[in-house]
Design an enzyme around this catalytic site. Structure first.
Site, PDB file in Angstrom:
ATOM      1  CE1 TYR A  60     -23.083 -29.113 -28.362  1.00 37.53           C
ATOM      2  CE2 TYR A  60     -22.252 -30.427 -26.550  1.00 37.53           C
ATOM      3  CZ  TYR A  60     -23.298 -29.779 -27.191  1.00 37.53           C
ATOM      4  OH  TYR A  60     -24.565 -29.815 -26.645  1.00 37.53           O
ATOM      5  CG  HIS A 174     -15.478 -25.303 -22.733  1.00 36.83           C
ATOM      6  ND1 HIS A 174     -15.755 -25.029 -24.051  1.00 36.83           N
ATOM      7  CD2 HIS A 174     -15.032 -24.138 -22.204  1.00 36.83           C
ATOM      8  CE1 HIS A 174     -15.502 -23.754 -24.309  1.00 36.83           C
ATOM      9  NE2 HIS A 174     -15.062 -23.198 -23.198  1.00 36.83           N
ATOM     10  CE1 TYR A 176     -18.882 -31.105 -22.486  1.00 34.52           C
ATOM     11  CE2 TYR A 176     -17.670 -29.464 -23.753  1.00 34.52           C
ATOM     12  CZ  TYR A 176     -18.866 -29.939 -23.226  1.00 34.52           C
ATOM     13  OH  TYR A 176     -20.036 -29.256 -23.442  1.00 34.52           O
ATOM     14  NE  ARG A 294     -20.215  -9.877 -24.349  1.00 31.64           N
ATOM     15  CZ  ARG A 294     -20.314  -8.593 -23.966  1.00 31.64           C
ATOM     16  NH1 ARG A 294     -20.780  -7.706 -24.803  1.00 31.64           N
ATOM     17  NH2 ARG A 294     -19.956  -8.230 -22.759  1.00 31.64           N
ATOM     18  CB  ALA A 316     -19.334 -17.494 -30.387  1.00 33.16           C
ATOM     19  NE  ARG A 317     -21.141 -14.133 -26.106  1.00 31.18           N
ATOM     20  CZ  ARG A 317     -20.824 -13.724 -24.885  1.00 31.18           C
ATOM     21  NH1 ARG A 317     -21.779 -13.327 -24.073  1.00 31.18           N
ATOM     22  NH2 ARG A 317     -19.579 -13.722 -24.475  1.00 31.18           N
ATOM     23  CB  CYS A 340     -23.059  -9.091 -29.833  1.00 25.55           C
ATOM     24  SG  CYS A 340     -23.349 -10.065 -28.358  1.00 25.55           S
ATOM     25  CB  CYS A 358     -29.533 -13.368 -32.573  1.00 25.10           C
ATOM     26  SG  CYS A 358     -28.597 -11.870 -32.269  1.00 25.10           S
TER      27      CYS A 358
HETATM   28 FE1  SF4 Z   1     -25.412 -11.243 -28.794  1.00 20.90          FE
HETATM   29 FE2  SF4 Z   1     -27.541 -11.987 -30.165  1.00 20.90          FE
HETATM   30 FE3  SF4 Z   1     -26.440 -13.684 -28.455  1.00 20.90          FE
HETATM   31 FE4  SF4 Z   1     -27.727 -11.515 -27.527  1.00 20.90          FE
HETATM   32  S1  SF4 Z   1     -28.615 -13.212 -28.653  1.00 20.90           S
HETATM   33  S2  SF4 Z   1     -25.711 -12.318 -26.869  1.00 20.90           S
HETATM   34  S3  SF4 Z   1     -27.267 -10.045 -29.142  1.00 20.90           S
HETATM   35  S4  SF4 Z   1     -25.501 -12.867 -30.303  1.00 20.90           S
END
Ligand code: SF4
Ligand code: ADP
Length: 682
Positions: A60, A174, A176, A294, A316-317, A340, A358
């Site tokens: 953002y 979100h 905003y 995800r 994103a993740r 992830c 992470c």
């Molecule tokens: Fe996924 Fe890493 Fe975020 Fe955990 S920290 S949700 S493993 S991207």
């Protein structure tokens, strides 16, 4: 080599006047870096482009000082210095042939302007609902203010073009400002911007049109928009409003109104959980659609494209856990994808106002300041051997990184099963995806011929010395205390030595209490509540007691706290807050009110304290007495500093990277904003 089945994922796709090289799209996501750490940010985003993400966006990005989220480091595009800083990012992304997107953001009541002290605009005067919880309200916008806001968007768009962005976002969800105009709950205006759905969508329409006119085909215009996950229940008329603007922008970035679902952790939300809403939107526009879910499995990604749910695989993740996910699919290296685990530790650190990290990817955030690359590591400094004792996340990560560097690695584990705390904890309710921390590393280790693994081998000091290794990493973890010492109390509760006090470790080892249980949670993360859910599955009565105001306080940062407490209520777990455990006689617990000190009694058959851990460092101390026998000896992970899994992985990785390096030469670069116009202090 690319499996032809996945070729569709690598097709170039047009987004208005620009073309993305493939369908992998890193949607805007928080980084905890923003305006204040421009070099860390540029390197982090650049590495994702290098890893094959065809589009890489900012977080953002504030368009004006009256939208400031201090103490959380959002991006900003207020002035020329911001343009210069953001150009670092667009250059890094362009160097890899990817497109760069900027998420222009105006907050409204969701930020408190603690830096700028400006009044924040709102459709009406709304109470501030920022995480900092300030007792202030927004300034209700006049028609002149609306004109001024549109001007700010246009000026920010011009700066975005100057900074080299290819995609400019209109950010309309979100909670905003723009989404506050959409909702009749937050927009109770009686002029042409309030009332009917067509009036409420007017400002978004105008901002989209202004942005299109400002970019004049130099960039694409994307809109981030949400509809309810249950598309048949749309009390805010978001779908109707969407219909009226569906063909305006060049791209739709779609999420659902329930942030807990969009950003859901794997404990409570599974992969691709918002697809009904995304498919609904896709059926109502000819413009390309991106959405997250995800996604880590290429088969799921392909299914989404083939079924026409979306055009781009938003992430994103998954892009944080594996910046090289697209390239690994392209190269046919599917088992190298570091998936992830959905723990939301990344988001939690943004919520704490610090750079994200992470659990799966220890290099995340360290690309610039430590020079770590997720796929490259320096070769060993010498032909030397390393013994790692313990195969938890720290030991496994160290073994991978040292193995990749080329050392002769021996990994010894006391248990028959590898994985340490991961193996014991991932069998708890909801935590199965966490086993990916172990499984990915075991998969990588299986490819390394220079790493030998010995499960069922508990080493003592003598056997370590006999092995005659040059370097020793002690990764023996930590054990849970059962005396109640933790954050609230620094001394043990009376009666802690009774048999009816069960340790967390004994429950993780499979022991089950045969009567009602009081879980005393002064840890405030996942373990106490996950054990509560496990015991409830076995129909054991459970009461959770905590000195905090709510159960699972740290889960607030991971966005899980609401879902967590709801699941505890649904499972029939009783909860008692603001009480510290001070005594236990085998039948009755004494609980002290943290405010008044008054003592209350609660009956149970067992007490399980979840408060703190002690490092298992006895072996290290014994070896330390003989340290001249090794070139190096060190503790890593929980044995050094008990913490979250991400800390253990990072610790193992760091120690492995630094083996053989001269500590004085290890650099931690400090990123900071440097103003180009330094004014003398008068
Ligand atoms: Fe996924 Fe890493 Fe975020 Fe955990 S920290 S949700 S493993 S991207
Ligand atoms: P971390 O999170 O730091 O990786 P864990 O507690 O997950 O720590 O893992 C520690 C591992 O070390 C456990 O699997 C445990 O069985 C193993 N371990 C502890 N002591 C020894 C020992 N003396 N020899 C071999 N393995 C050990």
């Amino acid at each position: 080599m690319l499996d032809p089945r996945y070729a569709q994922l690598f097709e170039p796709i047009k987004i208005g006047p620009v073309t993305a090289p493939n369908r992998f799209y890193q949607v805007p996501h928080c980084s905890g870096m923003g305006y204040s750490r421009p070099q860390m940010l540029a390197s982090m985003r650049g590495v994702k482009a290098e890893g094959g993400w065809g589009v890489v966006c900012t977080e953002y990005c504030s368009i004006n000082p009256s939208s400031d989220d201090m103490p959380f480091p959002h991006a900003s595009i207020w002035d020329n210095d911001d343009v210069k800083n953001l150009k670092l990012m667009t250059d890094a992304v362009h160097q890899q042939g990817s497109l760069a997107g900027v998420e222009l953001w105006y907050s409204g009541h969701s930020s408190a302007n603690l830096y700028s002290r400006e009044a924040s605009f709102g459709p009406v005067s709304l109470p501030n609902n920022a995480m900092v919880g300030m007792p202030v309200q927004t300034q209700p916008m006049t028609l002149d203010d609306i004109v001024e806001l549109r001007g700010w968007y246009q000026a920010a768009t011009r700066r975005a073009i100057e900074a080299g962005f290819d995609i400019v976002y209109v950010y309309a969800n979100h909670d905003y400002l723009l989404s506050n105009f959409l909702s009749p709950e937050t927009n109770t205006r009686s002029d042409e911007y309030g009332g009917s759905a067509m009036n409420r969508v007017r400002l978004i329409r105008e901002v989209i049109e202004d942005t299109l006119e400002t970019v004049r085909d130099k960039c694409a215009v994307a809109v981030r928009y949400s509809i309810p996950a249950d598309v048949d229940d749309d009390p805010l008329e978001l779908i109707d409003m969407f219909k009226s603007i569906s063909e305006l922008p060049d791209l739709w970035d779609i999420t659902v109104t329930d942030y807990g679902l969009e950003m859901g952790s794997s404990r409570f939300v599974k992969e691709a959980s918002t697809q009904a809403a995304v498919a609904k939107i896709k059926s109502m526009t000819s413009k390309p659609v991106v959405s997250v879910g995800r996604f880590t499995s290429p088969d799921t990604m392909l299914r989404q494209i083939k079924r026409g749910v979306q055009d781009f695989i938003g992430a994103a993740r998954p892009s944080i856990a594996d910046p090289f996910l697209p390239n690994k699919i392209k190269q046919g290296r599917l088992d190298d994808i570091r998936e992830c685990i959905g723990c939301n530790v990344c988001y939690a650190h943004n919520s704490l106002g610090v750079p994200i990290r992470c659990t799966q990817n220890p290099t995340m955030g360290e690309e610039w300041r430590r020079g770590w690359h997720p796929e490259q590591i320096t070769e060993k400094h010498a032909d030397e051997s390393v013994l790692i004792i313990g195969s938890g996340p720290a030991g496994l990560e160290a073994a991978c990184a040292l193995g990749q560097r080329g050392y002769a690695v021996t990994l010894a584990e006391a248990n028959t099963e590898l994985g340490g705390r991961i193996s014991r904890e991932s069998v708890l309710p909801g935590l199965s995806e966490w086993s990916r921390v172990r499984d990915w590393r075991l998969g990588q280790l299986a490819k390394l011929t220079n790493v030998e693994i010995y499960p069922d081998n508990r080493l003592d000091a003598e056997s370590v010395l006999e092995l005659d290794m040059q370097h020793v990493f002690v990764a023996t973890g930590a054990s849970w205390r059962s005396d109640g010492v933790g954050r609230y109390r620094s001394s043990a509760f009376s009666g802690h030595e009774l048999d009816s006090v069960m340790s967390v470790d004994s429950i993780l080892d499979g022991d089950m209490p045969s009567g009602s249980v009081l879980i005393y949670d002064d840890d405030h993360y996942y373990l106490g509540n996950a054990i509560a859910l496990k015991l409830r599955e076995a129909n054991i009565p459970v009461t959770m007691v905590t000195p905090e105001a709510r159960i699972g306080g740290w889960n607030h940062h991971t966005t899980e706290q609401h879902q967590l407490i709801r699941s505890l209520i649904e499972a029939g777990v009783e909860m008692v807050c603001d009480r510290g455990l001070v005594g236990w006689d085998g039948k009755i617990a004494q609980l002290e009110c943290i405010f008044s000190g008054d003592v209350f009694e609660l009956a149970a058959d067992y007490v399980v304290p979840v408060t703190a851990r002690l490092p298992n460092d006895q072996l290290w101390h014994e070896l330390q007495a003989q340290k001249s026998r090794f070139k190096s000896l060190q503790r890593i992970g929980d044995c050094l500093m008990p913490g979250i899994i991400a800390t253990a992985v990072y610790s193992g990785h760091k120690a492995a990277r630094e083996l053989g390096e001269r500590i004085s030469e290890i650099e931690l670069r400090r990123d900071r904003i440097v103003s180009t116009k330094l004014e003398p202090f008068t």
